[in-house]
Design an enzyme around this catalytic site. Structure first.
Site, PDB file in Angstrom:
ATOM      1  N   ASN A  76      29.358  43.377  53.540  1.00  0.00           N
ATOM      2  CA  ASN A  76      30.082  43.422  54.810  1.00  0.00           C
ATOM      3  C   ASN A  76      30.482  44.876  55.022  1.00  0.00           C
ATOM      4  O   ASN A  76      31.431  45.350  54.414  1.00  0.00           O
ATOM      5  CB  ASN A  76      31.315  42.508  54.735  1.00  0.00           C
ATOM      6  N   TRP A  77      29.708  45.540  55.864  1.00  0.00           N
ATOM      7  CA  TRP A  77      29.954  46.980  56.051  1.00  0.00           C
ATOM      8  C   TRP A  77      31.216  47.261  56.854  1.00  0.00           C
ATOM      9  O   TRP A  77      31.677  48.389  56.920  1.00  0.00           O
ATOM     10  CB  TRP A  77      28.736  47.606  56.738  1.00  0.00           C
ATOM     11  N   LYS A  78      31.733  46.261  57.562  1.00  0.00           N
ATOM     12  CA  LYS A  78      32.911  46.461  58.430  1.00  0.00           C
ATOM     13  C   LYS A  78      32.625  47.583  59.424  1.00  0.00           C
ATOM     14  O   LYS A  78      31.495  47.711  59.874  1.00  0.00           O
ATOM     15  CB  LYS A  78      34.153  46.716  57.574  1.00  0.00           C
ATOM     16  N   HIS A  94      36.684  36.397  59.641  1.00  0.00           N
ATOM     17  CA  HIS A  94      37.150  37.295  58.578  1.00  0.00           C
ATOM     18  C   HIS A  94      38.646  37.533  58.766  1.00  0.00           C
ATOM     19  O   HIS A  94      39.139  37.604  59.894  1.00  0.00           O
ATOM     20  CB  HIS A  94      36.380  38.622  58.640  1.00  0.00           C
ATOM     21  N   GLU A  98      40.389  40.078  58.648  1.00  0.00           N
ATOM     22  CA  GLU A  98      40.731  41.233  59.489  1.00  0.00           C
ATOM     23  C   GLU A  98      40.667  40.857  60.965  1.00  0.00           C
ATOM     24  O   GLU A  98      41.450  41.355  61.779  1.00  0.00           O
ATOM     25  CB  GLU A  98      39.792  42.406  59.166  1.00  0.00           C
ATOM     26  N   GLU A 156      37.988  34.276  50.584  1.00  0.00           N
ATOM     27  CA  GLU A 156      38.473  35.645  50.460  1.00  0.00           C
ATOM     28  C   GLU A 156      40.001  35.667  50.493  1.00  0.00           C
ATOM     29  O   GLU A 156      40.598  35.684  51.590  1.00  0.00           O
ATOM     30  CB  GLU A 156      37.938  36.495  51.616  1.00  0.00           C
ATOM     31  N   GLY A 211      40.021  44.747  49.878  1.00  0.00           N
ATOM     32  CA  GLY A 211      40.204  46.189  50.014  1.00  0.00           C
ATOM     33  C   GLY A 211      41.368  46.746  49.217  1.00  0.00           C
ATOM     34  O   GLY A 211      41.781  47.888  49.410  1.00  0.00           O
ATOM     35  N   SER A 251      37.391  42.638  46.790  1.00  0.00           N
ATOM     36  CA  SER A 251      37.251  43.625  45.709  1.00  0.00           C
ATOM     37  C   SER A 251      36.229  43.204  44.653  1.00  0.00           C
ATOM     38  O   SER A 251      36.377  43.542  43.480  1.00  0.00           O
ATOM     39  CB  SER A 251      38.614  43.931  45.063  1.00  0.00           C
ATOM     40  N   GLY A 273      32.731  44.065  50.516  1.00  0.00           N
ATOM     41  CA  GLY A 273      33.050  45.131  51.466  1.00  0.00           C
ATOM     42  C   GLY A 273      32.747  46.495  50.875  1.00  0.00           C
ATOM     43  O   GLY A 273      31.615  46.975  50.905  1.00  0.00           O
ATOM     44  N   GLY A 274      33.766  47.124  50.307  1.00  0.00           N
ATOM     45  CA  GLY A 274      33.664  48.493  49.812  1.00  0.00           C
ATOM     46  C   GLY A 274      32.432  48.776  48.964  1.00  0.00           C
ATOM     47  O   GLY A 274      31.707  49.763  49.202  1.00  0.00           O
TER      48      GLY A 274
HETATM   49  P1  PGA Z   1      36.273  44.312  49.809  1.00  0.00           P
HETATM   50  O1  PGA Z   1      36.065  43.498  51.172  1.00  0.00           O
HETATM   51  O2  PGA Z   1      35.105  43.988  48.928  1.00  0.00           O
HETATM   52  O3  PGA Z   1      36.277  45.759  50.235  1.00  0.00           O
HETATM   53  O4  PGA Z   1      37.562  43.880  49.224  1.00  0.00           O
HETATM   54  C1  PGA Z   1      35.589  42.188  51.146  1.00  0.00           C
HETATM   55  C2  PGA Z   1      35.571  41.630  52.538  1.00  0.00           C
HETATM   56  O5  PGA Z   1      36.504  41.890  53.305  1.00  0.00           O
HETATM   57  O6  PGA Z   1      34.629  40.911  52.921  1.00  0.00           O
END
Ligand code: PGA
Length: 257
Positions: free
Chosen positions: A13-15, A99, A101, A171, A177, A217, A238-239
């Site tokens: 998930n590149w966001k 998600h 966010e 999640e 994050g 994470s 994500g990251g």
């Molecule tokens: P993260 O993000 O791996 O950076 O914690 C995961 C996500 O939000 O899908």
């Protein structure tokens, strides 16, 4: 993971990261370090403007492409929005829905998540539906109740036939994050509980076949341990999905014999 009954899916998930011009160099770098994904499907979910480049660049690597959001309406006067069939027309296969966010910053609710799930399924996309509790909810001991509600709301009205195309991502909000991962046991427990909710709604056969990812994470260091949990069938990352070597290591962890 349980490869006998269900597909393992490793999804990045590149966001709101990665320019369109950075997609091809990323794919080239990933190709150089990536193991052949024999046992899992790999997906990159990218910002809308990156999608054409991603579809082109990842085709050769057999990596599927997903969007990070969609509008719940089929078409019409919704300035600035993107409909499910537009994504399908491009060659997009997956879409992240709900998600945390988006729930937190853009007012998405269990109700709108359900509408988006229907829109995605109707158009032929595979939704990756995100659910997760806040730190306060975990500390109050109401994690499973919260997750139960989110899963039931997201899937309301979804037929058993369409359920076969749904992926759930657990999640925990406090792990996204933050560098703070749920322990493998904590994550495995909630993913198992999600499968239980799906069993209640759709029966044992469908529950056994649904892919349930963990996200929050997940990285090259902890992926193998998380994926060793029987009810964790992949990751939403994500990251670590922005760094080819780290993402490749997670794919490798999902492909261990
Ligand atoms: P993260 O993000 O791996 O950076 O914690 C995961 C996500 O939000 O899908």
């Amino acid at each position: 993971m349980n490869r006998k009954y269900r597909k393992t899916i490793i999804a990045g998930n590149w966001k709101m990261n990665m320019l369109p011009s950075q997609v091809k160099p990323f794919a080239d770098e990933l190709k150089a370090v990536s193991p052949r994904a024999k046992w899992c499907e790999t997906v990159i979910c990218a910002p809308f403007v990156d999608l054409p480049a991603a579809i082109k660049a990842f085709k050769e690597l057999r990596i599927s492409v997903g969007a990070e959001n969609l509008n719940e309406n089929e078409k019409g006067a919704y300035t600035g929005e993107v409909a499910a069939n537009m994504l399908v027309d491009l060659g997009v296969k997956y879409v992240i829905i709900g998600h945390s966010e988006r729930r937190q910053y853009y007012g998405e609710t269990d109700f709108s998540v359900n509408k988006k799930v229907h829109a995605a399924l109707e158009a032929g996309l595979q939704p990756i539906v995100c659910v997760g509790e806040s730190l306060e909810e975990r500390e109050m001991g109401i994690t499973l109740e919260r997750i139960n509600l989110q899963v039931k709301a997201a899937l309301s009205g979804v037929s058993a036939e369409k359920m076969r195309r749904v992926v759930i991502a657990y999640e925990p909000i406090w792990a996204i994050g933050t560098g703070r991962t749920a322990t493998a046991e904590q994550a495995g427990e909630v993913c198992g509980a999600i499968r239980g909710v799906i069993r209640d709604l759709y029966g044992a056969r469908i529950a056994r076949a649904v892919t349930i990812q963990y996200g929050g994470s997940m990285n090259d260091k902890n992926a193998a341990e998380l994926l060793a949990q029987p009810d964790i069938d992949g990751g939403l990352i994500g990251g670590a999905s922005l760094v080819p070597a780290k993402f490749a290591a997670i794919i490798a962890a999902a492909n261990q014999e």
